[in-house]
Design a protein around this motif. Structure first.
Motif, PDB file in Angstrom:
ATOM      1  N   ASP A 232      33.058 -88.122 -34.515  1.00 43.87           N
ATOM      2  CA  ASP A 232      33.421 -88.639 -33.196  1.00 43.87           C
ATOM      3  C   ASP A 232      34.498 -87.811 -32.505  1.00 43.87           C
ATOM      4  OD1 ASP A 232      31.614 -90.696 -33.233  1.00 43.87           O
ATOM      5  OD2 ASP A 232      33.029 -92.201 -33.997  1.00 43.87           O
ATOM      6  N   LEU A 233      35.085 -86.848 -33.219  1.00 41.13           N
ATOM      7  CA  LEU A 233      36.133 -86.030 -32.604  1.00 41.13           C
ATOM      8  C   LEU A 233      35.544 -85.147 -31.500  1.00 41.13           C
ATOM      9  CD1 LEU A 233      38.125 -84.870 -35.768  1.00 41.13           C
ATOM     10  CD2 LEU A 233      38.905 -86.473 -34.001  1.00 41.13           C
ATOM     11  N   PRO A 234      36.326 -84.872 -30.444  1.00 40.55           N
ATOM     12  CA  PRO A 234      35.838 -83.992 -29.372  1.00 40.55           C
ATOM     13  C   PRO A 234      35.487 -82.604 -29.912  1.00 40.55           C
ATOM     14  CG  PRO A 234      37.844 -85.140 -28.720  1.00 40.55           C
ATOM     15  CD  PRO A 234      37.667 -85.403 -30.178  1.00 40.55           C
ATOM     16  N   ASP A 235      34.402 -82.062 -29.430  1.00 39.26           N
ATOM     17  CA  ASP A 235      33.937 -80.711 -29.777  1.00 39.26           C
ATOM     18  C   ASP A 235      33.442 -80.574 -31.217  1.00 39.26           C
ATOM     19  OD1 ASP A 235      34.517 -79.642 -27.211  1.00 39.26           O
ATOM     20  OD2 ASP A 235      36.635 -79.477 -27.774  1.00 39.26           O
ATOM     21  N   VAL A 236      33.341 -81.682 -31.951  1.00 43.51           N
ATOM     22  CA  VAL A 236      32.798 -81.618 -33.308  1.00 43.51           C
ATOM     23  C   VAL A 236      31.326 -82.039 -33.249  1.00 43.51           C
ATOM     24  CG1 VAL A 236      32.868 -82.592 -35.636  1.00 43.51           C
ATOM     25  CG2 VAL A 236      35.001 -82.053 -34.446  1.00 43.51           C
ATOM     26  N   ARG A 237      30.443 -81.120 -33.565  1.00 44.77           N
ATOM     27  CA  ARG A 237      29.012 -81.412 -33.539  1.00 44.77           C
ATOM     28  C   ARG A 237      28.580 -82.148 -34.798  1.00 44.77           C
ATOM     29  NH1 ARG A 237      24.516 -76.739 -32.673  1.00 44.77           N
ATOM     30  NH2 ARG A 237      25.429 -76.792 -30.570  1.00 44.77           N
ATOM     31  N   ASP A 238      29.175 -81.776 -35.945  1.00 42.89           N
ATOM     32  CA  ASP A 238      28.755 -82.405 -37.205  1.00 42.89           C
ATOM     33  C   ASP A 238      29.872 -82.288 -38.230  1.00 42.89           C
ATOM     34  OD1 ASP A 238      27.155 -83.737 -38.958  1.00 42.89           O
ATOM     35  OD2 ASP A 238      25.898 -82.019 -39.490  1.00 42.89           O
ATOM     36  N   ALA A 239      29.806 -83.129 -39.252  1.00 42.50           N
ATOM     37  CA  ALA A 239      30.706 -83.063 -40.405  1.00 42.50           C
ATOM     38  C   ALA A 239      29.859 -83.263 -41.654  1.00 42.50           C
ATOM     39  CB  ALA A 239      31.783 -84.150 -40.310  1.00 42.50           C
ATOM     40  N   HIS A 240      30.102 -82.429 -42.664  1.00 43.74           N
ATOM     41  CA  HIS A 240      29.338 -82.549 -43.900  1.00 43.74           C
ATOM     42  C   HIS A 240      30.170 -82.012 -45.062  1.00 43.74           C
ATOM     43  CE1 HIS A 240      28.358 -78.550 -42.224  1.00 43.74           C
ATOM     44  NE2 HIS A 240      28.436 -78.166 -43.490  1.00 43.74           N
ATOM     45  N   HIS A 241      29.562 -82.027 -46.253  1.00 44.24           N
ATOM     46  CA  HIS A 241      30.256 -81.596 -47.475  1.00 44.24           C
ATOM     47  C   HIS A 241      31.608 -82.300 -47.642  1.00 44.24           C
ATOM     48  CE1 HIS A 241      27.237 -78.871 -48.611  1.00 44.24           C
ATOM     49  NE2 HIS A 241      27.590 -77.820 -47.896  1.00 44.24           N
ATOM     50  N   LEU A 242      31.605 -83.603 -47.448  1.00 45.36           N
ATOM     51  CA  LEU A 242      32.844 -84.355 -47.658  1.00 45.36           C
ATOM     52  C   LEU A 242      33.036 -84.629 -49.151  1.00 45.36           C
ATOM     53  CD1 LEU A 242      35.276 -86.076 -46.669  1.00 45.36           C
ATOM     54  CD2 LEU A 242      33.695 -88.016 -46.599  1.00 45.36           C
ATOM     55  N   HIS A 243      34.231 -84.343 -49.636  1.00 42.60           N
ATOM     56  CA  HIS A 243      34.594 -84.631 -51.024  1.00 42.60           C
ATOM     57  C   HIS A 243      35.901 -85.424 -51.012  1.00 42.60           C
ATOM     58  CE1 HIS A 243      31.661 -81.590 -52.332  1.00 42.60           C
ATOM     59  NE2 HIS A 243      32.123 -80.868 -51.338  1.00 42.60           N
ATOM     60  N   LEU A 244      35.891 -86.580 -51.644  1.00 39.94           N
ATOM     61  CA  LEU A 244      37.087 -87.414 -51.765  1.00 39.94           C
ATOM     62  C   LEU A 244      37.425 -87.582 -53.236  1.00 39.94           C
ATOM     63  CD1 LEU A 244      36.206 -90.308 -49.257  1.00 39.94           C
ATOM     64  CD2 LEU A 244      37.744 -88.380 -48.847  1.00 39.94           C
ATOM     65  N   TRP A 245      38.703 -87.482 -53.578  1.00 39.87           N
ATOM     66  CA  TRP A 245      39.126 -87.711 -54.954  1.00 39.87           C
ATOM     67  C   TRP A 245      40.609 -88.073 -54.972  1.00 39.87           C
ATOM     68  CZ3 TRP A 245      38.921 -83.056 -52.655  1.00 39.87           C
ATOM     69  CH2 TRP A 245      39.932 -82.127 -52.895  1.00 39.87           C
ATOM     70  N   THR A 252      45.623 -89.261 -52.425  1.00 35.89           N
ATOM     71  CA  THR A 252      44.195 -89.052 -52.234  1.00 35.89           C
ATOM     72  C   THR A 252      43.985 -87.736 -51.493  1.00 35.89           C
ATOM     73  OG1 THR A 252      43.777 -91.428 -52.141  1.00 35.89           O
ATOM     74  CG2 THR A 252      42.110 -89.993 -51.182  1.00 35.89           C
ATOM     75  N   ALA A 253      42.953 -87.006 -51.866  1.00 37.96           N
ATOM     76  CA  ALA A 253      42.675 -85.714 -51.243  1.00 37.96           C
ATOM     77  C   ALA A 253      41.251 -85.677 -50.713  1.00 37.96           C
ATOM     78  CB  ALA A 253      42.894 -84.581 -52.245  1.00 37.96           C
ATOM     79  N   ALA A 254      41.020 -84.746 -49.792  1.00 39.22           N
ATOM     80  CA  ALA A 254      39.690 -84.600 -49.201  1.00 39.22           C
ATOM     81  C   ALA A 254      39.448 -83.147 -48.842  1.00 39.22           C
ATOM     82  CB  ALA A 254      39.554 -85.469 -47.948  1.00 39.22           C
ATOM     83  N   SER A 255      38.180 -82.749 -48.887  1.00 40.75           N
ATOM     84  CA  SER A 255      37.768 -81.482 -48.287  1.00 40.75           C
ATOM     85  C   SER A 255      36.489 -81.755 -47.510  1.00 40.75           C
ATOM     86  CB  SER A 255      37.546 -80.404 -49.353  1.00 40.75           C
ATOM     87  OG  SER A 255      36.401 -80.679 -50.122  1.00 40.75           O
ATOM     88  N   VAL A 256      36.309 -81.048 -46.394  1.00 40.85           N
ATOM     89  CA  VAL A 256      35.163 -81.320 -45.534  1.00 40.85           C
ATOM     90  C   VAL A 256      34.872 -80.100 -44.674  1.00 40.85           C
ATOM     91  CG1 VAL A 256      36.551 -82.281 -43.644  1.00 40.85           C
ATOM     92  CG2 VAL A 256      34.166 -83.045 -43.948  1.00 40.85           C
ATOM     93  N   HIS A 257      33.622 -79.945 -44.276  1.00 44.03           N
ATOM     94  CA  HIS A 257      33.225 -78.901 -43.331  1.00 44.03           C
ATOM     95  C   HIS A 257      32.976 -79.547 -41.970  1.00 44.03           C
ATOM     96  CE1 HIS A 257      31.554 -75.839 -46.515  1.00 44.03           C
ATOM     97  NE2 HIS A 257      32.689 -76.400 -46.890  1.00 44.03           N
ATOM     98  N   LEU A 258      33.492 -78.924 -40.922  1.00 46.09           N
ATOM     99  CA  LEU A 258      33.245 -79.382 -39.557  1.00 46.09           C
ATOM    100  C   LEU A 258      32.490 -78.298 -38.793  1.00 46.09           C
ATOM    101  CD1 LEU A 258      36.709 -80.932 -38.530  1.00 46.09           C
ATOM    102  CD2 LEU A 258      34.723 -82.080 -39.551  1.00 46.09           C
ATOM    103  N   VAL A 259      31.411 -78.691 -38.141  1.00 51.10           N
ATOM    104  CA  VAL A 259      30.675 -77.778 -37.260  1.00 51.10           C
ATOM    105  C   VAL A 259      31.157 -78.044 -35.842  1.00 51.10           C
ATOM    106  CG1 VAL A 259      28.411 -77.036 -36.448  1.00 51.10           C
ATOM    107  CG2 VAL A 259      28.688 -77.862 -38.804  1.00 51.10           C
ATOM    108  N   VAL A 260      31.722 -77.028 -35.193  1.00 51.83           N
ATOM    109  CA  VAL A 260      32.366 -77.215 -33.884  1.00 51.83           C
ATOM    110  C   VAL A 260      31.683 -76.340 -32.838  1.00 51.83           C
ATOM    111  CG1 VAL A 260      34.546 -77.765 -35.009  1.00 51.83           C
ATOM    112  CG2 VAL A 260      34.095 -75.425 -34.265  1.00 51.83           C
ATOM    113  N   GLU A 261      31.935 -76.680 -31.577  1.00 55.15           N
ATOM    114  CA  GLU A 261      31.318 -75.963 -30.467  1.00 55.15           C
ATOM    115  C   GLU A 261      32.342 -75.174 -29.673  1.00 55.15           C
ATOM    116  OE1 GLU A 261      29.460 -79.087 -28.329  1.00 55.15           O
ATOM    117  OE2 GLU A 261      27.731 -79.210 -29.682  1.00 55.15           O
ATOM    118  N   THR A 262      33.520 -74.960 -30.244  1.00 52.14           N
ATOM    119  CA  THR A 262      34.583 -74.236 -29.553  1.00 52.14           C
ATOM    120  C   THR A 262      35.339 -73.402 -30.566  1.00 52.14           C
ATOM    121  OG1 THR A 262      36.646 -74.475 -28.302  1.00 52.14           O
ATOM    122  CG2 THR A 262      36.108 -76.217 -29.871  1.00 52.14           C
TER     123      THR A 262
END
Length: 314
Positions: A232-245, A252-262
């Motif tokens: 839902d963030l502006p300019d973010v087309r997609d989010a994937h590869h989320l890892h929570l541990w 708590t930690a996280a890693s994630v990939h964001l596909v952006v248009e800018t």
């Protein structure tokens, strides 16, 4: 591609010598009680009293491990130990639970062996030592009660002490039955009951500890909600590869990939980290930002590219 790291520095426990002193006293008192109960159990020929003593020994060892783990957890992070030593308490807790499981099985086997031919038990001695144990259990629980709010290790020991107090009440009742009515069968029955109580407490506590060791997503976390909020963030087309541990009990930690248009990578990663911190309590985040035409990972993993999982980053 840009990476953003919100580093989880060593959360250096600020517990002072007073806290360590309380644990030290609790260990000393429980060791003294263990010796008294095991010797008394051998003299009285009571497996229930020996069972209670062995349980108290496991509590004392749990406190020793917790004490050592708390000391290790204060060490600062280093390049080789980038998360610090906070997980030492998790490892210690898991070792304690495995030891308790072994103790419980041994006690149950001993009790079953005595059901067919219950020995003559010195009920008066059992009552006296169990009464002493009840006082010690309550005193130990009082010593570690405040610390139990801070550590899974200490909390487990605190719960065990409360359980021990209940077990001591049961042993007192059993000893009274033996002393008053000669009902020696009460001793192995109580031993079995003690084993069940120990295993019941382990079943309540070992799950979260095991999840942390396996780097699973924290209980109650919402991976799908995290993905939705990031998308839902502006300019973010997609989010994937989320890892929570969980790094440890408090982080708590996280890693994630964001596909952006800018190309405004820095601004986007800042917004994403703020969402993770504010809405999900995640303060340690690694975010990889990709442009749509460079997002090879998303297509390589199809059809699972957009699913949130709970494994650590590769």
């Amino acid at each position: 591609m840009a990476h953003s790291h919100s580093h989880g520095h060593s959360h250096g426990h600020s517990h002072g010598s007073g806290s360590d002193g309380a644990i030290g006293w609790a260990v000393a008192v429980n060791l003294a009680l263990t010796a008294a109960q095991i010797i008394g159990g051998l003299v009285a020929d009571s497996t229930a009293l020996i069972a209670d003593g062995v349980h108290n020994l496991s509590d004392a060892l749990a406190l020793v491990l917790a004490f050592g783990a708390r000391r290790l957890a204060r060490r600062a992070a280093t390049p080789d130990w980038s998360y610090g030593w906070g997980r030492a308490e998790i490892v210690a807790a898991f070792v304690n639970y495995l030891a308790l499981i072994a103790v419980s099985i041994w006690l149950a086997i001993e009790a079953f062996g005595r059901l067919a031919d219950p020995p003559q038990v010195a009920g008066g001695l059992v009552v006296a030592l169990a009464g002493f144990a009840l006082i010690v259990d309550l005193a130990t629980a009082a010593l570690v009660w405040r610390l139990s709010k801070e550590s899974v290790n200490i909390r487990a020991a605190f719960l065990h002490n409360l359980a021990d107090a209940g077990v001591s009440v049961a042993v007192i009742a059993g000893g009274a039955l033996i002393w008053a009515f000669g009902w020696n069968l009460a001793d192995p029955i109580l031993t079995l009951a003690i084993s069940v109580v120990i295993l019941w407490h382990i079943s309540l506590e070992i799950g979260p500890v095991f999840r942390m060791l396996m780097l699973a997503a924290p209980p109650g976390s919402d991976p799908k909600g995290v993905i939705a909020a990031l998308r839902d963030l502006p300019d973010v087309r997609d989010a994937h590869h989320l890892h929570l541990w969980q790094i440890d009990e408090k982080r708590t930690a996280a890693s994630v990939h964001l596909v952006v248009e800018t190309a405004e990578f820095i601004a986007i990663t800042r917004q994403a980290k703020e969402v993770l911190r504010r809405d999900f309590g995640i303060r340690h985040a690694t975010i990889e930002v990709e442009l749509p035409d460079s997002c090879a990972d998303a297509t390589a993993d199809a059809p699972h590219a957009h699913e949130a999982d709970d494994h650590p980053p590769h």
